[in-house]
Design a protein around this motif. Structure first.
Motif: not given
Length: 186
Positions: A69-84
């Motif tokens: 299901g690979l999508k372009p990065p702009e179509q994925l949710p943004r996750i900050a490193p501290w939210e992993l």
């Protein structure tokens, strides 16, 4: 007053897109760390170990590009490193003890290096497999199962690389002395 948007997410509530974003972020982080260590080993003239890490970086990036299901990065949710949500201990960074002389073993052998990489990749696989058991959404379970399968395929390739490295070292020449010793006052 706390912002609910910044509250930590429970693993069972993530979506398939969030699971993919997490996996891609962690996979690219691993590739970046491997590349940094590769540069360090090259700077210290341990070309054999640096070459192995170059192959590991290629395998890691291939795993990232084969994610389901690979999508372009702009179509994925943004996750900050501290939210992993999933974290593996940084197994490549040696912990300093009171009597440890240095934080870096630039003379590391190929097999030892691959064993460290395998520990990190197995930890990632465990994270994906455990998350798959905990999520509620069937779509997310399917995504995590596919990611865990890709991770297991990468582990199998790394194990084959380790086996060939150990076989090649079996009758090889002994490791050279330190070609770039640290500058330590006596």
């Amino acid at each position: 007053m706390s912002d609910p948007a910044n509250a930590p997410r429970e693993i069972n509530a993530i979506s398939a897109a969030e699971a993919l974003a997490h996996a891609l972020e962690l996979t690219h982080d691993s590739a970046s760390r491997y590349a940094q260590l590769q540069a360090c080993l090259e700077a210290h003239h341990n070309q054999a170990a640096a070459d192995i890490l170059g192959r590991v970086v290629e395998l890691t990036l291939a795993t990232a590009s084969s994610m389901p299901g690979l999508k372009p990065p702009e179509q994925l949710p943004r996750i900050a490193p501290w939210e992993l949500i999933w974290r593996c201990p940084d197994l490549l960074a040696m912990r300093l003890g009171d009597n440890a002389p240095t934080a870096c073993n630039h003379l590391i052998g190929e097999a030892e290096l691959l064993r460290l990489v395998l520990r990190r990749e197995r930890c990632a696989h465990e994270c994906y497999a455990n998350a798959c058991e905990q999520v509620a959404s069937p779509a997310t379970q399917k995504m995590l199962s596919a990611i865990a399968t890709r991770q297991q395929e990468q582990i199998a390739r790394l194990e084959a690389l380790l086996a060939s490295s150990e076989a090649a070292a079996g009758g090889g020449t002994p490791a050279p002395g330190d070609l770039d010793p640290p500058n330590r006052p006596e």
